[in-house]
Design an enzyme around this catalytic site. Structure first.
Site, PDB file in Angstrom:
ATOM      1  N   THR A  35      23.167 -22.265 -53.513  1.00  0.00           N
ATOM      2  CA  THR A  35      22.177 -21.432 -54.193  1.00  0.00           C
ATOM      3  C   THR A  35      21.459 -20.615 -53.128  1.00  0.00           C
ATOM      4  O   THR A  35      20.839 -21.178 -52.221  1.00  0.00           O
ATOM      5  CB  THR A  35      21.162 -22.284 -54.985  1.00  0.00           C
ATOM      6  OG1 THR A  35      21.882 -23.093 -55.919  1.00  0.00           O
ATOM      7  CG2 THR A  35      20.167 -21.397 -55.721  1.00  0.00           C
ATOM      8  N   TYR A  36      21.591 -19.303 -53.227  1.00  0.00           N
ATOM      9  CA  TYR A  36      20.964 -18.391 -52.276  1.00  0.00           C
ATOM     10  C   TYR A  36      19.637 -17.911 -52.832  1.00  0.00           C
ATOM     11  O   TYR A  36      19.487 -17.740 -54.038  1.00  0.00           O
ATOM     12  CB  TYR A  36      21.878 -17.196 -51.990  1.00  0.00           C
ATOM     13  CG  TYR A  36      23.055 -17.578 -51.138  1.00  0.00           C
ATOM     14  CD1 TYR A  36      22.998 -17.458 -49.753  1.00  0.00           C
ATOM     15  CD2 TYR A  36      24.208 -18.087 -51.706  1.00  0.00           C
ATOM     16  CE1 TYR A  36      24.072 -17.834 -48.964  1.00  0.00           C
ATOM     17  CE2 TYR A  36      25.287 -18.467 -50.926  1.00  0.00           C
ATOM     18  CZ  TYR A  36      25.213 -18.331 -49.545  1.00  0.00           C
ATOM     19  OH  TYR A  36      26.279 -18.713 -48.770  1.00  0.00           O
TER      20      TYR A  36
END
Length: 185
Positions: A35-36
């Site tokens: 998850t960025y």
């Protein structure tokens, strides 16, 4: 410390045969969900940085979570960048810390990875959801050894029958966002 990395699209069946011929050892097989995050104070897309939480599950069911910062690319010959990474004990708490500081999830990259070791390098066969199959060859290096490490990676790629000139310097996140933009047009 810097991560020296070269990434290309690749056929995994052919690569596995060549890795076997080189005497490579498969060291792990995992699923990673990255998850960025976007920063509230600057655009990571503009600065070529990345902040992510990586949730990793091994084929044996072991789970780990890491928080990673990646700095901007520092050369045109590879995907070399400064990287800092640490394990976190609670991925929900780490996400809560980032949320509390104003960081917002930007995108998720889901991939299956098979790690191999060849002459001190890590060769990773990646199957990335929505993008396809890739190979990465990488090794960490201090700044004064980046050129030598990159040259070694290119030599191994050549022995694997791959051309480093076909490398992709865009991250999986960037490729995924580019694909989404293209699909929307």
């Amino acid at each position: 410390m810097y991560e020296v990395e070269i990434k290309l699209r690749a056929d995994h069946d052919r690569l596995r045969e060549r890795l076997d011929a080189l005497g490579a050892t498969q060291t792990a097989s995992v699923q990673q969900i990255d998850t960025y995050y976007d920063a509230p104070h600057r655009s990571f897309a503009d600065t070529d940085e990345a902040l992510r939480i990586r949730r990793e599950t091994t084929t044996e069911g072991e789970e780990t979570t890491k928080l990673t910062y990646k700095g901007p690319l520092i050369e045109v010959e590879s995907k070399t960048r400064e990287e800092h990474e640490t394990r976190v004990g609670d991925d929900d708490a780490a996400a809560g810390v980032l949320d509390g500081l104003g960081f917002e999830p930007a995108a998720t990259v889901d991939k299956e990875r098979a790690y191999h070791e060849v002459e001190g390098y890590t060769v990773v066969l990646d199957n990335v959801a929505e993008l396809g199959t890739f190979v990465e060859i990488e090794q960490e290096a201090p700044e004064d050894e980046i050129d030598a490490v990159r040259e070694g990676a290119v030599e191994i790629l050549d022995r694997l029958g791959l051309d480093a000139d076909e490398q992709i310097r865009t991250s999986y996140l960037g490729l995924l966002l580019d694909a989404e933009t293209t699909d929307q047009e």
